[in-house]
Design a protein around this motif. Structure first.
Motif, PDB file in Angstrom:
ATOM      1  N   ASP A 163       0.819  -1.206   0.000  1.00 32.92           N
ATOM      2  CA  ASP A 163       0.000   0.000   0.000  1.00 32.92           C
ATOM      3  C   ASP A 163       0.857   1.263   0.000  1.00 32.92           C
ATOM      4  N   ASP A 164       2.153   1.115  -0.266  1.00 35.35           N
ATOM      5  CA  ASP A 164       3.054   2.259  -0.409  1.00 35.35           C
ATOM      6  C   ASP A 164       2.792   2.894  -1.779  1.00 35.35           C
ATOM      7  N   LEU A 165       2.350   4.131  -1.796  1.00 35.28           N
ATOM      8  CA  LEU A 165       1.967   4.781  -3.044  1.00 35.28           C
ATOM      9  C   LEU A 165       3.112   5.545  -3.705  1.00 35.28           C
ATOM     10  N   ASP A 166       4.270   5.564  -3.077  1.00 32.42           N
ATOM     11  CA  ASP A 166       5.417   6.271  -3.657  1.00 32.42           C
ATOM     12  C   ASP A 166       5.807   5.626  -4.988  1.00 32.42           C
ATOM     13  N   GLY A 167       5.761   6.408  -6.055  1.00 36.46           N
ATOM     14  CA  GLY A 167       6.086   5.906  -7.384  1.00 36.46           C
ATOM     15  C   GLY A 167       4.958   5.203  -8.097  1.00 36.46           C
ATOM     16  N   LEU A 168       3.799   5.033  -7.427  1.00 42.59           N
ATOM     17  CA  LEU A 168       2.650   4.371  -8.054  1.00 42.59           C
ATOM     18  C   LEU A 168       2.084   5.273  -9.162  1.00 42.59           C
ATOM     19  N   ARG A 169       1.752   4.683 -10.298  1.00 43.83           N
ATOM     20  CA  ARG A 169       1.207   5.448 -11.421  1.00 43.83           C
ATOM     21  C   ARG A 169      -0.326   5.437 -11.338  1.00 43.83           C
ATOM     22  N   VAL A 170      -0.898   6.618 -11.163  1.00 46.71           N
ATOM     23  CA  VAL A 170      -2.351   6.739 -11.023  1.00 46.71           C
ATOM     24  C   VAL A 170      -2.883   7.662 -12.109  1.00 46.71           C
ATOM     25  N   ALA A 171      -3.846   7.174 -12.885  1.00 43.75           N
ATOM     26  CA  ALA A 171      -4.488   7.967 -13.928  1.00 43.75           C
ATOM     27  C   ALA A 171      -5.846   8.429 -13.413  1.00 43.75           C
ATOM     28  N   ILE A 172      -6.032   9.743 -13.318  1.00 44.37           N
ATOM     29  CA  ILE A 172      -7.260  10.311 -12.763  1.00 44.37           C
ATOM     30  C   ILE A 172      -8.076  10.942 -13.879  1.00 44.37           C
ATOM     31  N   GLN A 173      -9.276  10.442 -14.060  1.00 43.16           N
ATOM     32  CA  GLN A 173     -10.188  10.989 -15.064  1.00 43.16           C
ATOM     33  C   GLN A 173     -11.202  11.889 -14.363  1.00 43.16           C
ATOM     34  N   ALA A 181      -8.904  17.045  -5.109  1.00 41.39           N
ATOM     35  CA  ALA A 181      -8.498  16.777  -3.717  1.00 41.39           C
ATOM     36  C   ALA A 181      -7.792  15.430  -3.619  1.00 41.39           C
ATOM     37  N   LEU A 182      -8.268  14.447  -4.360  1.00 41.71           N
ATOM     38  CA  LEU A 182      -7.610  13.143  -4.395  1.00 41.71           C
ATOM     39  C   LEU A 182      -6.212  13.264  -4.993  1.00 41.71           C
ATOM     40  N   ALA A 183      -6.102  14.017  -6.084  1.00 46.33           N
ATOM     41  CA  ALA A 183      -4.801  14.207  -6.725  1.00 46.33           C
ATOM     42  C   ALA A 183      -3.803  14.834  -5.757  1.00 46.33           C
ATOM     43  N   GLU A 184      -4.255  15.765  -4.950  1.00 44.82           N
ATOM     44  CA  GLU A 184      -3.370  16.401  -3.967  1.00 44.82           C
ATOM     45  C   GLU A 184      -2.862  15.385  -2.951  1.00 44.82           C
ATOM     46  N   GLN A 185      -3.754  14.519  -2.466  1.00 43.72           N
ATOM     47  CA  GLN A 185      -3.343  13.516  -1.481  1.00 43.72           C
ATOM     48  C   GLN A 185      -2.381  12.503  -2.091  1.00 43.72           C
ATOM     49  N   LEU A 186      -2.660  12.073  -3.313  1.00 44.08           N
ATOM     50  CA  LEU A 186      -1.790  11.101  -3.981  1.00 44.08           C
ATOM     51  C   LEU A 186      -0.414  11.704  -4.272  1.00 44.08           C
ATOM     52  N   SER A 187      -0.401  12.956  -4.699  1.00 48.11           N
ATOM     53  CA  SER A 187       0.870  13.628  -4.976  1.00 48.11           C
ATOM     54  C   SER A 187       1.716  13.726  -3.711  1.00 48.11           C
ATOM     55  N   ALA A 188       1.080  14.054  -2.587  1.00 49.24           N
ATOM     56  CA  ALA A 188       1.803  14.154  -1.316  1.00 49.24           C
ATOM     57  C   ALA A 188       2.398  12.814  -0.906  1.00 49.24           C
ATOM     58  N   ALA A 189       1.765  11.711  -1.355  1.00 46.88           N
ATOM     59  CA  ALA A 189       2.267  10.363  -1.031  1.00 46.88           C
ATOM     60  C   ALA A 189       3.323   9.884  -2.026  1.00 46.88           C
ATOM     61  N   GLY A 190       3.612  10.707  -3.038  1.00 44.08           N
ATOM     62  CA  GLY A 190       4.661  10.350  -3.996  1.00 44.08           C
ATOM     63  C   GLY A 190       4.188   9.652  -5.245  1.00 44.08           C
ATOM     64  N   ALA A 191       2.869   9.594  -5.456  1.00 48.28           N
ATOM     65  CA  ALA A 191       2.353   8.933  -6.658  1.00 48.28           C
ATOM     66  C   ALA A 191       2.632   9.778  -7.897  1.00 48.28           C
ATOM     67  N   LEU A 192       2.772   9.109  -9.036  1.00 50.07           N
ATOM     68  CA  LEU A 192       2.931   9.770 -10.328  1.00 50.07           C
ATOM     69  C   LEU A 192       1.551   9.897 -10.961  1.00 50.07           C
ATOM     70  N   LEU A 193       1.160  11.116 -11.306  1.00 51.17           N
ATOM     71  CA  LEU A 193      -0.207  11.369 -11.737  1.00 51.17           C
ATOM     72  C   LEU A 193      -0.311  11.626 -13.232  1.00 51.17           C
ATOM     73  N   TYR A 194      -1.325  11.007 -13.841  1.00 55.07           N
ATOM     74  CA  TYR A 194      -1.707  11.265 -15.228  1.00 55.07           C
ATOM     75  C   TYR A 194      -3.157  11.721 -15.169  1.00 55.07           C
ATOM     76  N   VAL A 195      -3.444  12.904 -15.710  1.00 56.83           N
ATOM     77  CA  VAL A 195      -4.753  13.497 -15.458  1.00 56.83           C
ATOM     78  C   VAL A 195      -5.424  14.004 -16.730  1.00 56.83           C
ATOM     79  N   SER A 196      -6.764  13.977 -16.707  1.00 59.23           N
ATOM     80  CA  SER A 196      -7.555  14.570 -17.784  1.00 59.23           C
ATOM     81  C   SER A 196      -8.799  15.200 -17.177  1.00 59.23           C
ATOM     82  N   ASP A 197      -9.317  16.213 -17.856  1.00 54.68           N
ATOM     83  CA  ASP A 197     -10.548  16.861 -17.431  1.00 54.68           C
ATOM     84  C   ASP A 197     -11.091  17.661 -18.606  1.00 54.68           C
TER      85      ASP A 197
END
Length: 340
Positions: A163-173, A181-197
């Protein structure tokens, strides 16, 4: 209409029309075995009355399942106000809706949903106490995001072994209030974010503030990632899009992510773990329900932590039974609601 009610096992359907304000409202009460029905109020235009009724019934059923698996003493309900082409006094319309709620004597509690705001809830509160999501109660979005974050950690542990999210690749649609708000929490945990809106400004904000990678809406579902987090419109997972996914798990905030129940089986067949949407996105409901009951923030935060534990339980059952977590969640909810 009665056939729709019977199919969804709906307890009651209430209609109200107030010509003076233009109010045309529907309240669907699905199940009150665990407590009074709680669910948001939508204020949207519909192509016809039947579509509005169908939407209310479908959403009320989902709220029953969500409340049951969230461990709340609440039933499921939903309200739909058919938005007129023109309204002279929006405040008066929502006050009229408040009187409709008051006439149900506590069987239904309303909240913010698509097309409504805390200001609308304030108008309703002039006529009834059976309302939450008012200005005083606060925005539930951050709490929904907290629950999604907890659910993503549980999903990563179940599917990826940690459950360590550091370096985890998360795509947020979708980068609305919950998605960002989710993206902010994931970024603080070190996740790599791919986003669209749909709003390029929201994407640019995520790029500048969170170091996210922008992806077009058409390409996001096929983006290689560990976790796909749908946080926009429902129905994003269908027979066509499931074949395009390149993720290990789907865990996001959107309601009604599956176009049909069979899509859950297709995900299972592809080895993609699916977090049932009404389980992982129940943080907002937990917040408004407990806030309405007078609970303080520490108790609400502690309850939000149960979302991850509930998903872990569902995943364990699903693995043991070799079934989709969506099927397992439905079965668990129905046992709580009907004693099946």
């Amino acid at each position: 209409m009665f056939a729709m009610m019977e199919s969804a096992r709906l307890e009651a359907l209430h209609l109200a029309h107030d010509p003076a304000t233009g109010l045309k409202a529907i309240i669907a009460i699905h199940n009150t075995r665990l407590g009074p029905a709680l669910g948001g109020c939508r204020y949207l235009a519909y192509p016809d009355d039947e579509s509005a009724v169908r939407d209310a019934i479908r959403l009320a059923q989902g709220m029953s399942y969500k409340a049951a698996l969230a461990g709340l003493e609440q039933g499921g309900g939903k309200a739909v106000i058919i938005r007129p082409p023109h309204v002279d006094n929006r405040g008066a319309l929502f006050e009229a809706f408040g009187r409709m709620i008051e006439s149900l004597k506590g069987r239904y509690i309303t909240a913010v949903d698509s097309g409504t705001s805390s200001a609308d809830m304030d108008c309703i509160a002039q006529q009834t106490q059976h309302v939450t999501s008012t200005t005083a109660a606060g925005d539930p979005s951050p709490h929904t995001a907290m629950g999604i974050y907890s659910g993503i950690r549980a999903s990563a542990l179940a599917r990826l072994g940690s459950d360590d999210l550091d370096g985890l690749r998360v795509a947020i649609q979708g980068l609305g209030n919950v998605g960002f708000a989710l993206a902010e929490q994931l970024s603080a945990a070190g996740a790599l974010l791919y986003v669209s809106d749909l709003d390029p400004g929201r994407v640019q904000l995520a790029v500048e503030q969170l170091g996210a990678h922008p992806v077009s809406g058409e390409e996001l579902l096929a983006t290689p990632c560990d976790i796909l987090a749908p946080c926009g419109l429902g129905g994003v997972l269908n027979a066509q899009t499931v074949g395009e996914l390149r993720c290990a798990a789907v865990a996001g905030a959107a309601n009604n992510q599956l176009a049909s129940a069979e899509v859950a089986d297709e995900l299972e067949g592809r080895g993609i773990l699916y977090a049932p949407d009404y389980v992982i996105n129940s943080g907002g409901l937990i917040y408004v329900a407990l806030k309405h009951r007078g609970e303080e923030l520490p108790a609400i935060t502690a309850h939000l932590a149960r979302i991850g534990r509930r998903l872990t339980e569902i995943y364990a059952h699903a693995q043991a039974d070799k079934r989709s977590p969506a099927r397992v969640a439905d079965d668990l909810a129905e046992r709580l609601l009907y004693g099946a």
